[in-house]
Design a protein around this motif. Structure first.
Motif, short mmCIF file in Angstrom:
data_model
loop_
_atom_site.label_atom_id
_atom_site.label_comp_id
_atom_site.label_asym_id
_atom_site.label_seq_id
_atom_site.Cartn_x
_atom_site.Cartn_y
_atom_site.Cartn_z
N ARG A 9 27.13 -15.38 -26.56
CA ARG A 9 26.88 -14.52 -25.36
C ARG A 9 27.57 -13.04 -25.60
O ARG A 9 28.03 -11.99 -25.73
CB ARG A 9 26.59 -14.90 -24.55
N ALA A 10 29.07 -13.66 -25.80
CA ALA A 10 30.21 -12.62 -25.28
C ALA A 10 30.66 -11.77 -26.64
O ALA A 10 30.44 -10.79 -26.93
CB ALA A 10 31.54 -12.91 -25.34
N SER A 11 29.65 -12.61 -28.15
CA SER A 11 30.33 -11.93 -29.34
C SER A 11 28.52 -11.48 -29.49
O SER A 11 29.54 -10.09 -30.25
CB SER A 11 29.79 -12.87 -30.33
N ASN A 12 28.08 -11.64 -29.23
CA ASN A 12 26.58 -10.94 -29.02
C ASN A 12 26.89 -8.95 -28.58
O ASN A 12 26.54 -7.97 -28.87
CB ASN A 12 25.42 -11.28 -28.76
N ILE A 13 27.35 -9.63 -27.34
CA ILE A 13 27.58 -8.34 -26.73
C ILE A 13 28.72 -7.43 -27.17
O ILE A 13 28.49 -6.00 -26.82
CB ILE A 13 27.88 -8.50 -25.50
N ALA A 14 29.88 -7.89 -27.53
CA ALA A 14 30.67 -6.97 -28.47
C ALA A 14 30.43 -6.59 -29.59
O ALA A 14 30.80 -5.16 -29.41
CB ALA A 14 32.30 -7.82 -28.71
N GLN A 15 29.12 -7.42 -30.47
CA GLN A 15 28.86 -6.24 -31.36
C GLN A 15 28.19 -5.60 -30.85
O GLN A 15 28.55 -3.98 -31.36
CB GLN A 15 28.03 -7.35 -32.28
N ARG A 16 27.09 -5.56 -29.78
CA ARG A 16 26.67 -3.86 -29.50
C ARG A 16 26.90 -3.35 -29.47
O ARG A 16 27.43 -2.01 -29.64
CB ARG A 16 25.91 -4.69 -28.95
N VAL A 17 28.28 -3.38 -28.43
CA VAL A 17 29.49 -2.39 -27.95
C VAL A 17 29.86 -1.28 -28.28
O VAL A 17 30.54 -0.22 -28.96
CB VAL A 17 30.53 -2.25 -26.92
N ALA A 18 30.44 -2.20 -29.49
CA ALA A 18 31.42 -2.11 -30.90
C ALA A 18 30.29 -0.96 -31.73
O ALA A 18 31.01 -0.25 -33.01
CB ALA A 18 32.39 -3.21 -32.11
N ASN A 19 29.37 -1.12 -32.16
CA ASN A 19 28.09 -0.43 -32.86
C ASN A 19 27.84 0.94 -32.03
O ASN A 19 27.68 1.65 -33.35
CB ASN A 19 26.52 -1.01 -33.03
N LEU A 20 28.67 1.58 -30.87
CA LEU A 20 28.78 2.69 -30.11
C LEU A 20 29.51 3.20 -31.25
O LEU A 20 30.29 2.98 -31.68
CB LEU A 20 28.28 2.55 -29.14
N ASN A 21 29.01 5.16 -31.21
CA ASN A 21 29.58 5.50 -32.40
C ASN A 21 31.15 5.82 -31.34
O ASN A 21 32.18 5.96 -32.54
CB ASN A 21 28.82 7.07 -32.27
N GLU A 22 31.09 5.31 -29.88
CA GLU A 22 32.68 5.88 -29.87
C GLU A 22 33.83 4.47 -29.55
O GLU A 22 34.88 4.73 -29.68
CB GLU A 22 32.27 6.75 -28.08
N VAL A 23 33.23 3.64 -30.00
CA VAL A 23 33.74 2.38 -30.15
C VAL A 23 34.25 1.73 -31.48
O VAL A 23 33.62 2.04 -32.35
CB VAL A 23 32.52 1.33 -28.95
N ASP A 24 35.64 2.25 -31.55
CA ASP A 24 36.28 0.98 -32.72
C ASP A 24 35.84 -0.05 -32.70
O ASP A 24 36.02 -1.43 -33.68
CB ASP A 24 38.18 1.49 -33.08
N ASN A 25 36.80 -0.98 -31.77
CA ASN A 25 36.22 -2.25 -31.83
C ASN A 25 35.79 -2.75 -30.00
O ASN A 25 36.72 -2.08 -29.15
CB ASN A 25 37.41 -3.18 -31.58
N CYS A 26 35.23 -4.03 -29.58
CA CYS A 26 35.50 -4.69 -28.04
C CYS A 26 35.72 -5.82 -28.60
O CYS A 26 35.12 -6.70 -29.11
CB CYS A 26 33.64 -3.99 -28.46
#
Length: 114
Positions: A9-26
């Motif tokens: 679940r944490a990886s799934n959330i991190a992946q979605r946030v990392a896909n935001l334009n402003e975000v490099d890594n999460c």
């Protein structure tokens, strides 16, 4: 097991946030219905966590996992590293003694009691 599911679940959330334009890594840590989100922004907005961006990340987290009620977000590089290291440890199945304590400590560092 519960830990595997939480890590997935944490990886799934991190992946979605990392896909935001402003975000490099999460990196994301979960405990109960709380998510701690460590973000590493792309260079052009380094360190500028706006209210809009916070809300965007929070919405992304809650859309990715509807059991999350509380989202704490940090772009602090030291905290990001700690969150990232803990997430990796959990992901590799290392039993984390003191995980709860460190989770609470990071939470306190992000949102100091008023």
């Amino acid at each position: 097991t519960g830990t595997d599911n939480m890590s997935t679940r944490a990886s799934n959330i991190a992946q979605r946030v990392a896909n935001l334009n402003e975000v490099d890594n999460c990196s994301v840590l979960l405990s109960g219905n709380t998510a701690i989100v460590g973000v590493d922004f792309k260079n052009n907005i380094q360190g500028r966590m706006t209210t809009d961006l916070k809300q965007k990340i929070e919405r992304t987290v809650k859309n990715a996992d509807n059991s999350i009620k509380n989202v704490s977000i940090t772009a602090d590089p030291d905290l990001y590293t700690r969150i990232s290291n803990m997430a990796n440890d959990i992901g590799t199945g290392r039993p984390i003694s003191g995980f709860a304590n460190e989770f609470q400590e990071i939470l306190r560092r992000i949102s100091p009691a008023r």
